[in-house]
Design a protein around this motif. Structure first.
Motif, PDB file in Angstrom:
ATOM      1  N   PRO A 228       0.805  -1.229   0.000  1.00 31.33           N
ATOM      2  CA  PRO A 228       0.000   0.000   0.000  1.00 31.33           C
ATOM      3  C   PRO A 228       0.835   1.275   0.000  1.00 31.33           C
ATOM      4  O   PRO A 228       0.395   2.305  -0.506  1.00 31.33           O
ATOM      5  N   LYS A 229       2.064   1.202   0.500  1.00 33.01           N
ATOM      6  CA  LYS A 229       2.939   2.374   0.494  1.00 33.01           C
ATOM      7  C   LYS A 229       3.390   2.732  -0.920  1.00 33.01           C
ATOM      8  O   LYS A 229       3.830   3.858  -1.173  1.00 33.01           O
ATOM      9  N   GLN A 230       3.269   1.769  -1.846  1.00 34.15           N
ATOM     10  CA  GLN A 230       3.636   1.997  -3.249  1.00 34.15           C
ATOM     11  C   GLN A 230       2.422   2.373  -4.103  1.00 34.15           C
ATOM     12  O   GLN A 230       2.553   2.545  -5.312  1.00 34.15           O
ATOM     13  N   HIS A 231       1.260   2.471  -3.475  1.00 30.15           N
ATOM     14  CA  HIS A 231       0.026   2.901  -4.148  1.00 30.15           C
ATOM     15  C   HIS A 231      -0.255   2.089  -5.425  1.00 30.15           C
ATOM     16  O   HIS A 231      -0.326   2.644  -6.533  1.00 30.15           O
ATOM     17  N   PRO A 232      -0.428   0.777  -5.274  1.00 30.70           N
ATOM     18  CA  PRO A 232      -0.620  -0.076  -6.451  1.00 30.70           C
ATOM     19  C   PRO A 232      -1.941   0.191  -7.162  1.00 30.70           C
ATOM     20  O   PRO A 232      -2.958   0.539  -6.541  1.00 30.70           O
ATOM     21  N   VAL A 233      -1.911   0.021  -8.489  1.00 32.19           N
ATOM     22  CA  VAL A 233      -3.119   0.138  -9.312  1.00 32.19           C
ATOM     23  C   VAL A 233      -3.156  -1.019 -10.292  1.00 32.19           C
ATOM     24  O   VAL A 233      -2.136  -1.666 -10.557  1.00 32.19           O
ATOM     25  N   VAL A 234      -4.345  -1.279 -10.828  1.00 35.16           N
ATOM     26  CA  VAL A 234      -4.483  -2.204 -11.946  1.00 35.16           C
ATOM     27  C   VAL A 234      -4.856  -1.384 -13.171  1.00 35.16           C
ATOM     28  O   VAL A 234      -5.690  -0.483 -13.100  1.00 35.16           O
ATOM     29  N   LEU A 235      -4.182  -1.665 -14.273  1.00 35.85           N
ATOM     30  CA  LEU A 235      -4.442  -1.041 -15.569  1.00 35.85           C
ATOM     31  C   LEU A 235      -4.912  -2.154 -16.473  1.00 35.85           C
ATOM     32  O   LEU A 235      -4.163  -3.095 -16.729  1.00 35.85           O
ATOM     33  N   MET A 236      -6.152  -2.107 -16.943  1.00 36.02           N
ATOM     34  CA  MET A 236      -6.726  -3.298 -17.572  1.00 36.02           C
ATOM     35  C   MET A 236      -7.577  -2.950 -18.795  1.00 36.02           C
ATOM     36  O   MET A 236      -8.219  -1.901 -18.861  1.00 36.02           O
ATOM     37  N   GLY A 237      -7.541  -3.851 -19.769  1.00 37.14           N
ATOM     38  CA  GLY A 237      -8.353  -3.686 -20.959  1.00 37.14           C
ATOM     39  C   GLY A 237      -7.845  -4.561 -22.092  1.00 37.14           C
ATOM     40  O   GLY A 237      -6.807  -5.221 -21.986  1.00 37.14           O
ATOM     41  N   ASP A 238      -8.595  -4.586 -23.183  1.00 35.00           N
ATOM     42  CA  ASP A 238      -8.112  -5.281 -24.373  1.00 35.00           C
ATOM     43  C   ASP A 238      -7.042  -4.450 -25.045  1.00 35.00           C
ATOM     44  O   ASP A 238      -6.913  -3.243 -24.800  1.00 35.00           O
ATOM     45  N   LYS A 239      -6.242  -5.077 -25.900  1.00 38.76           N
ATOM     46  CA  LYS A 239      -5.078  -4.431 -26.487  1.00 38.76           C
ATOM     47  C   LYS A 239      -5.425  -3.145 -27.219  1.00 38.76           C
ATOM     48  O   LYS A 239      -4.708  -2.134 -27.117  1.00 38.76           O
TER      49      LYS A 239
END
Length: 244
Positions: A228-239
């Motif tokens: 959590p200290k690195q502030h994770p995110v998910v980046l998602m989708g089709d190409k």
């Protein structure tokens, strides 16, 4: 006050209810015992790919939505807009550049992807979303994110047997949910019609009802390494949507 990695009790979770409609369903077209057409669990060390100036194969529209303070990105590369197959890649920032550290075969919504997700459309939402909360049926494996263990996350046993362990480990994707709550908290700030309960969870070998699924080994690795200290995110989708 919440402590990263702490296990919330099932009693505290009971009031939240269980909302699993987006993550799985009894009508997703799989049969009990279905084989994983990705060749089974495959958590592997990616080839050394370091000092990347940006997340590969992602256009400015989504690249610019990655928070400036985020130093961990879980990128989900869908094969096509109507495909359920995808690849999950973990990128970590070192200084001002990104390193590709791990990758896994994965699945997304069985009907593919959408930029306008709706309840029960069987598509995964395209976008960049924070990752703040985790949990599952199994005990905390040493998660960095706050972790809720509860039997209430168990997939119903009237679903195909191949789905029964889907929610052994879960990372909530902050799409239409209240941050800082257990993954199955039913709160939907944008309303019920926008869907919700979009998670990273364990794979059953085929498309989901909107979540992203990968191997148990992959889920364990993400749980232990997302900080959590690195502030994770998910980046998602089709190409195609990722490159737009």
């Amino acid at each position: 006050m919440r402590i990263a990695g702490a296990v919330r009790t099932a009693a505290a979770l009971a009031a939240c209810g269980v909302l699993l409609t987006s993550c799985g369903s009894s009508d997703d077209g799989t049969k009990a015992g279905a084989k994983n057409d990705e060749g089974g669990d495959r958590a592997k060390r990616a080839e050394a790919t370091t000092d990347l100036k940006r997340i590969p194969d992602v256009g400015d529209r989504l690249q610019n939505k990655i928070p400036q303070n985020s130093r961990q990105v879980v990128a989900v590369y869908g094969e096509g807009e109507d495909s359920a197959k995808s690849t999950v890649v973990l990128y970590e920032k070192s200084g001002s550049t990104w390193d590709k550290t791990r990758s896994w075969a994965a699945h997304n919504g069985k009907k593919g992807w959408t930029t306008d997700h709706r309840e029960n459309d069987k598509r995964s939402p395209v976008g960049v979303f924070t990752l703040t909360d985790a949990g599952g049926v199994l005990p905390d494996p040493g998660a960095g994110l706050p972790y809720t263990q509860s039997a209430s996350m168990q997939a119903p046993h009237y679903w195909a047997k191949s789905h029964w362990h889907d929610f052994d480990y879960v990372i909530a994707i902050d799409y239409n949910r209240a941050k800082g709550t257990p993954p199955n908290d039913p709160t939907r700030p944008q309303g019920q019609s926008k869907g919700g309960s979009i998670w990273l969870h364990m794979d059953h070998g085929s498309g989901t009802s909107g979540c992203v699924s990968l191997s148990k080994q992959g889920m364990e690795y993400l749980l232990k390494n997302l900080d959590p200290k690195q502030h994770p995110v998910v980046l998602m989708g089709d190409k195609a949507n990722l490159k737009a």
